[in-house]
Design a protein around this motif. Structure first.
Motif, PDB file in Angstrom:
ATOM      1  N   ASN A   1       9.312   1.640  -5.499  1.00 51.99           N
ATOM      2  CA  ASN A   1       8.198   0.864  -4.955  1.00 51.99           C
ATOM      3  C   ASN A   1       6.948   1.711  -4.730  1.00 51.99           C
ATOM      4  O   ASN A   1       5.918   1.192  -4.287  1.00 51.99           O
TER       5      ASN A   1
ATOM      6  N   SER B   1       1.448   1.718  -4.715  1.00 50.17           N
ATOM      7  CA  SER B   1       2.346   0.599  -4.431  1.00 50.17           C
ATOM      8  C   SER B   1       2.764  -0.036  -5.753  1.00 50.17           C
ATOM      9  O   SER B   1       1.922  -0.368  -6.589  1.00 50.17           O
TER      10      SER B   1
ATOM     11  N   SER C   1       5.129  -3.145  -7.359  1.00 46.72           N
ATOM     12  CA  SER C   1       5.903  -4.356  -7.084  1.00 46.72           C
ATOM     13  C   SER C   1       6.354  -4.973  -8.402  1.00 46.72           C
ATOM     14  O   SER C   1       5.743  -4.742  -9.453  1.00 46.72           O
TER      15      SER C   1
ATOM     16  N   GLN D   1       8.858 -12.512  -6.821  1.00 47.45           N
ATOM     17  CA  GLN D   1       8.978 -11.099  -6.483  1.00 47.45           C
ATOM     18  C   GLN D   1      10.458 -10.750  -6.301  1.00 47.45           C
ATOM     19  O   GLN D   1      11.243 -11.534  -5.760  1.00 47.45           O
TER      20      GLN D   1
END
Length: 601
Positions: free
Chosen positions: A51, A121, A123, A130
């Motif tokens: 992440n 970051s 994702s 997600q």
């Protein structure tokens, strides 16, 4: 053979043992004197979670020793490792001390509490939802990988302001297909596709990679940060600015053309205003003529009746007429003559007013241009980028003006005939008045000469002829007044069109003026556009040209003579779990002497 090898090993060992005291003496001697560093490089390695969270940071310090001796470096490390030799490294607070010989010296220091200059970051989305990276391994569907970078305010901003980031992912083409990276560069690398992004200094970005995937696996994302210190040559924009000069010249021509159009429209509007005023005068005159026609016809009818009655009475009673009757007849003829003369004066005044109104109308109509604008020219105007509302008004006004002029030309003969007819009517009435006056004078002379019978005979004949002529005149007058009434009614519609045309040209003048103001403003805004572009390019180049950047230490601000600082970051890989091996290979930890013995095997 075995004896030779053993003999050779013993000789090497003896040489090492012989040299070891000398080495130790030299090392002890170097510890007592300070050394010198000519430059230092720092390579910062960081391991990130999938992440993007920081997990481990260590720095490889590369020092260029130009004078052997005791070296002092600065930095707060949780652990140290000498990568050059076996000499110990001593750390006291934020100071690292060791002894080194001339040349390159490498050592590693772990800094797990140190923050990086960037917040990273990462994702992941699978089919729009997600998903945690540990749950993504082995999945299939449409995957999105979003990488966001921003400045870490807790760290010296010098790195964020002067370093560019290069972010790369390697995707196995056996697993990934239909790879999309809007802001990235795609390159083939064997059976893989490499996606590379570049984030410029002082920029915060969100980068996206999309693909269809089966059995998802991903090697770690590689992120490197290096100073953007290479000088950037300004691009040659002469060709572009030359084309822009051509554009501004064309805009100037358009502005001049629109200015001429605005002046022409202003003149047209003034002419149409004159046309409207002249048309109103003409309409009012025609209205007055039409509404006075009935009175004129009634008066003419009365004159016709009086002349007819007079002719009849003269024919029937001429022998019984006395001197008094003749005198009254003379006075009546003089009154009729005077009335006709007054009517003639009124018609003359009407003719003059009509001529003035018609002249104004004709002049205004003649001012409307004869040229025609083709449909192709109209489409070119719409394609020129001019204000469409103004062009719509222009085309509408042009069509209205053409229609008004066409209508006017079709009825112009009737306008011209009115003037001629008024002249004829006025002349005929004046001639009749003269005849009546002559008859009255003849009666007066006859009374003086007392030749009444002869005078009455002449009077009877003259009145009879006059009555006959006036009857024909009255019939023509009735037809004429009917035509005038119809012309007045028809012209009202034409006048309404002229008024609408005047309103249209007024709006058109206002629109053309606004259009000219707009083109003038556009030209003024673009006249120095080439210079503005050069300034913008220079400013942009200055923002990205970091050639004057002086590197600083990431480890400690006390470190000097920094040659370069680089960052190498990598996220964890996302892999499917494999079955544990039944046996694990345990590497034997060997000491210095064991490794030394291996050299002779």
């Amino acid at each position: 053979m075995m004896m030779k090898r053993l003999k050779k090993s013993l000789l090497v060992l003896a040489a090492i043992l012989f040299a070891l005291p000398s080495f130790l003496v030299t090392a002890a001697s170097n510890e007592s004197k300070p050394g010198e560093i000519s430059s230092k490089d720092e390579v910062v390695y960081a391991k990130l979670s999938a992440n993007g969270e920081r997990q481990e940071i260590y720095v490889v310090n590369i020092l260029d020793i130009n004078k052997a001796g005791k070296i002092v470096d600065y930095g707060h490390y949780s652990n140290l490792k000498n990568l050059s030799d076996l000499a110990p490294l001593e750390q006291i607070d934020n100071t690292v001390e060791f002894t080194a010989t001339e040349g390159k010296f490498y050592y590693q220091g772990n800094m797990n509490e140190k923050a990086l200059p960037w917040n990273i970051s990462v994702s992941y989305l699978l089919d729009g939802k997600q998903i945690a990276p540990e749950e993504l391994a082995g999945k299939e569907g449409h995957v999105e990988i979003r990488i966001a970078t921003s400045a870490n305010k807790e760290v010296d901003q010098v790195f964020f302001e002067n370093y560019l980031l290069q972010i790369s992912l390697t995707l196995n083409l056996e697993l990934f297909s239909d790879i999309q990276a809007p802001n990235g560069m795609l390159a083939n690398a064997g059976k893989s596709k490499q996606v590379t992004f570049t984030v410029m200094p002082e920029k915060e970005e969100e980068l996206v990679v999309e693909a269809d995937v089966v059995d998802f696996e991903l090697d770690g994302i590689d992120i490197t940060a290096i100073p953007s210190s290479l000088p950037i040559d300004a691009p040659n924009i002469d060709d572009m600015t030359g084309e822009i000069h051509t554009l501004t010249d064309a805009i100037k021509e358009v502005d001049d053309g629109v200015g001429a159009l605005a002046n022409g429209v202003s003149e047209l509007n003034n002419g149409v205003k004159g046309l409207s005023n002249g048309s109103k005068q003409y309409k009012d005159g025609m209205y007055a003529i039409a509404h006075s026609s009935s009175e004129l016809v009634n008066a003419s009818g009365q004159i016709e009746g009086a002349l007819d009655k007079l002719s009849t009475n003269l024919s029937a009673n001429s022998e019984n007429m006395n001197l008094g009757d003749v005198k009254k007849l003379e006075e009546g003829l003089v009154q009729i003559s005077g009335g006709l003369k007054e009517t003639t004066k009124g018609l003359t005044t009407l003719k003059e007013n009509y001529a003035t109104a018609y002249s104004a109308l004709n002049t205004a109509m003649a001012a409307i241009p004869e040229y025609e604008i083709s449909e192709e020219q109209i489409q070119q105007l719409y394609g020129s980028g001019a204000d469409q509302q103004v062009l719509d008004q222009l085309i509408e006004t042009y069509s209205t003006a053409r229609t008004a002029k066409g209508t006017y030309l079709s009825v112009q003969e009737a306008f011209v005939a009115v003037d001629g007819t008024l002249v004829q009517v006025s002349g005929a009435l004046l001639e009749m008045a003269s005849q009546l006056e002559q008859i009255a004078n003849g009666l007066s002379t006859s009374l003086e000469e007392m030749n009444i019978a002869e005078s009455i005979t002449q009077l009877r004949d003259g009145v009879s002829q006059l009555s006959s002529n006036y009857r024909a005149f009255h019939s023509g007058l009735v037809k004429y007044t009917g035509g005038v009434s119809q012309l007045s009614s028809s012209y009202s519609e034409l006048h309404n069109g002229v008024v609408a045309l005047s309103d249209g040209t007024g709006k058109l003048e206002s629109g053309a003026s606004q259009l000219h103001d707009g083109t003038t403003e556009l030209y003024e805004a673009t006249s120095d556009l080439p210079e503005q572009i050069k300034e913008e390019v220079d400013q942009m180049m200055s923002e990205y040209d970091k050639s004057d950047f002086e590197p600083v230490s990431f480890v400690s601000s006390k470190n000097e003579d920094i040659n370069s600082v680089q960052f190498v970051l990598k996220t964890e890989s996302i892999k499917q779990e494999e079955a544990e091996e039944s046996e694990k290979t345990v590497e034997e930890v060997k000491g210095f002497w064991a490794r030394l013995v291996e050299l002779f095997k």
